[in-house]
Design a protein around this motif. Structure first.
Motif, mmCIF file in Angstrom:
data_model
loop_
_atom_site.group_PDB
_atom_site.id
_atom_site.type_symbol
_atom_site.label_atom_id
_atom_site.label_comp_id
_atom_site.label_asym_id
_atom_site.label_seq_id
_atom_site.Cartn_x
_atom_site.Cartn_y
_atom_site.Cartn_z
ATOM 1 N N MET A 1 0.701 -1.123 0.023
ATOM 2 C CA MET A 1 0.077 0.090 -0.192
ATOM 3 C C MET A 1 0.846 1.284 -0.098
ATOM 4 N N ALA A 2 0.398 2.195 -0.790
ATOM 5 C CA ALA A 2 1.399 3.485 -1.072
ATOM 6 C C ALA A 2 1.535 4.166 0.385
ATOM 7 N N VAL A 3 0.577 4.360 1.307
ATOM 8 C CA VAL A 3 0.643 4.707 2.458
ATOM 9 C C VAL A 3 2.156 4.323 3.361
ATOM 10 N N GLN A 4 1.841 2.994 3.357
ATOM 11 C CA GLN A 4 3.050 2.143 4.043
ATOM 12 C C GLN A 4 4.539 2.370 3.521
ATOM 13 N N SER A 5 4.330 2.472 2.031
ATOM 14 C CA SER A 5 5.698 2.733 1.300
ATOM 15 C C SER A 5 6.064 4.139 1.767
ATOM 16 N N TRP A 6 5.347 5.175 1.945
ATOM 17 C CA TRP A 6 5.696 6.516 2.217
ATOM 18 C C TRP A 6 6.200 6.615 3.729
ATOM 19 N N ILE A 7 5.393 5.806 4.607
ATOM 20 C CA ILE A 7 6.023 5.723 6.093
ATOM 21 C C ILE A 7 7.303 5.041 6.258
ATOM 22 N N GLN A 8 7.415 3.943 5.342
ATOM 23 C CA GLN A 8 8.781 3.336 5.347
ATOM 24 C C GLN A 8 10.057 4.286 4.959
ATOM 25 N N THR A 9 9.598 5.110 3.609
ATOM 26 C CA THR A 9 10.563 6.199 3.229
ATOM 27 C C THR A 9 11.013 7.078 4.120
ATOM 28 N N LEU A 10 9.959 7.586 5.087
ATOM 29 C CA LEU A 10 10.333 8.429 5.976
ATOM 30 C C LEU A 10 11.000 7.792 7.187
ATOM 31 N N LYS A 11 10.769 6.463 7.428
ATOM 32 C CA LYS A 11 11.792 6.011 8.516
ATOM 33 C C LYS A 11 13.113 5.776 8.199
ATOM 34 N N SER A 12 13.027 5.335 6.989
ATOM 35 C CA SER A 12 14.505 4.917 6.481
ATOM 36 C C SER A 12 15.411 6.190 6.076
ATOM 37 N N SER A 13 14.955 7.362 6.052
ATOM 38 C CA SER A 13 15.621 8.509 5.644
ATOM 39 C C SER A 13 16.645 8.829 6.893
ATOM 40 N N ARG A 14 17.689 9.677 6.539
ATOM 41 C CA ARG A 14 18.667 10.098 7.425
ATOM 42 C C ARG A 14 17.914 11.348 8.396
ATOM 43 N N LYS A 15 17.869 11.291 9.406
ATOM 44 C CA LYS A 15 17.017 12.363 10.185
ATOM 45 C C LYS A 15 17.822 12.927 11.178
ATOM 46 N N THR A 16 17.899 14.226 11.519
ATOM 47 C CA THR A 16 18.434 15.286 12.197
ATOM 48 C C THR A 16 17.514 15.895 12.891
ATOM 49 N N ALA A 17 17.691 15.892 14.326
ATOM 50 C CA ALA A 17 16.521 16.682 15.161
ATOM 51 C C ALA A 17 17.130 17.834 16.024
ATOM 52 N N LEU A 18 16.563 18.838 16.362
ATOM 53 C CA LEU A 18 17.029 20.043 16.660
ATOM 54 C C LEU A 18 15.843 20.568 17.638
ATOM 55 N N ILE A 19 16.023 20.863 18.859
ATOM 56 C CA ILE A 19 14.894 21.462 19.823
ATOM 57 C C ILE A 19 15.354 22.851 19.986
ATOM 58 N N HIS A 20 14.522 23.887 19.609
ATOM 59 C CA HIS A 20 14.781 25.050 19.829
ATOM 60 C C HIS A 20 13.679 26.163 19.548
ATOM 61 N N ASP A 21 13.628 27.202 20.596
ATOM 62 C CA ASP A 21 12.534 28.164 20.568
ATOM 63 C C ASP A 21 11.081 27.556 20.646
ATOM 64 N N GLY A 22 10.811 26.463 21.382
ATOM 65 C CA GLY A 22 9.849 25.832 21.473
ATOM 66 C C GLY A 22 9.220 24.811 20.364
ATOM 67 N N LYS A 23 10.249 24.537 19.504
ATOM 68 C CA LYS A 23 9.755 23.751 18.334
ATOM 69 C C LYS A 23 10.759 22.587 18.213
ATOM 70 N N ARG A 24 10.184 21.478 17.619
ATOM 71 C CA ARG A 24 10.996 20.348 17.317
ATOM 72 C C ARG A 24 11.319 20.519 15.739
ATOM 73 N N LYS A 25 12.481 20.590 15.294
ATOM 74 C CA LYS A 25 12.863 20.845 13.936
ATOM 75 C C LYS A 25 13.725 19.450 13.447
ATOM 76 N N ILE A 26 12.915 19.093 12.325
ATOM 77 C CA ILE A 26 13.470 17.796 11.959
ATOM 78 C C ILE A 26 14.096 18.015 10.114
ATOM 79 N N HIS A 27 15.116 17.382 10.075
ATOM 80 C CA HIS A 27 15.632 17.574 8.693
ATOM 81 C C HIS A 27 15.865 16.072 8.197
ATOM 82 N N TYR A 28 15.269 15.642 7.142
ATOM 83 C CA TYR A 28 15.133 14.414 6.645
ATOM 84 C C TYR A 28 16.141 14.579 5.329
ATOM 85 N N LEU A 29 16.895 13.535 5.129
ATOM 86 C CA LEU A 29 17.761 13.408 3.789
ATOM 87 C C LEU A 29 17.291 11.995 3.146
ATOM 88 N N PHE A 30 16.658 12.110 2.114
ATOM 89 C CA PHE A 30 16.518 10.803 1.261
ATOM 90 C C PHE A 30 17.345 10.295 0.515
#
Length: 203
Positions: A1-30
């Motif tokens: 199913m395409a929904v599962q394909s997209w969530i797997q793409t998100l999960k397998s991406s390289r992610k960087t997290a930053l907490i700043h100014d009351g926000k959770r900032k996420i950078h994804y590299l596919f």
């Protein structure tokens, strides 16, 4: 199913997290080189901004394209530069979602609500906004539905108008709500660093 394909793409991406100014900032590299950056409110977990960047055919970094959040401001040109600037009274189109709906706001539309027609075009997979006075026309897709290859539902669409702003809402399908909850659980597992730390935690 395409929904599962997209969530797997998100999960397998390289992610960087930053907490700043009351926000959770996420950078994804596919794996294909595309980048996505998101900002979430730490208290409500609501998505504040999502933007994308592709590499050019020559491998150079492209410009960020905003999908959710305030449009990127154009550089202010001086009066003497001769550069044409967008008039401040022109309609401003932006997307700002809620927990349950995709939502778009178009500012600077000083017409009564009955002038507007907002409808789904299933064949073109888009939403169309038009006015009976022919003063405004906009056609746009919902990238989230495209990525998950979900059908459009005419009954999910609604709109209201207040303070010269047209607000168009599209109720999120249950598949999207499930996907967003699943992704948020993943993002909260990332140990986000504070701004100014040497490097960010990646996954």
């Amino acid at each position: 199913m395409a929904v599962q394909s997209w969530i797997q793409t998100l999960k397998s991406s390289r992610k960087t997290a930053l907490i700043h100014d009351g926000k959770r900032k996420i950078h994804y590299l596919f794996t294909d080189g595309k980048e996505m950056a998101e900002e979430y409110d730490l208290k409500t977990d609501e998505l504040i901004e999502r933007k994308w960047r592709n590499k050019s055919t020559l491998g150079a970094q492209g410009q960020w394209q905003v999908e959710v959040g305030e449009p990127l401001a154009n550089p202010v040109a001086s009066v003497d530069s001769g550069v044409m600037k967008e008039h401040c009274s022109n309609p401003v189109f932006m997307r700002r979602d809620t927990k349950s709906s995709f939502q778009w706001r178009i500012r600077n539309l000083p017409y009564p609500k009955d002038v507007f027609s907002v409808l789904v075009d299933p064949s073109d997979r888009c939403i169309v906004i038009k006015t009976s006075n022919k003063k405004y026309y906009k056609k746009f897709s919902i990238p989230d539905l495209e990525r998950s290859q979900l059908p459009f539902d005419c009954s999910a669409l609604s709109f209201t108008h207040a303070n010269n702003t047209l607000i168009v809402s599209y109720k999120k399908p249950k598949e999207i709500l499930t996907l967003e909850q699943e992704l948020l659980k993943e993002l909260k597992k990332l140990k986000g660093t504070g701004e100014g730390d040497a490097d960010c935690k990646t996954q």
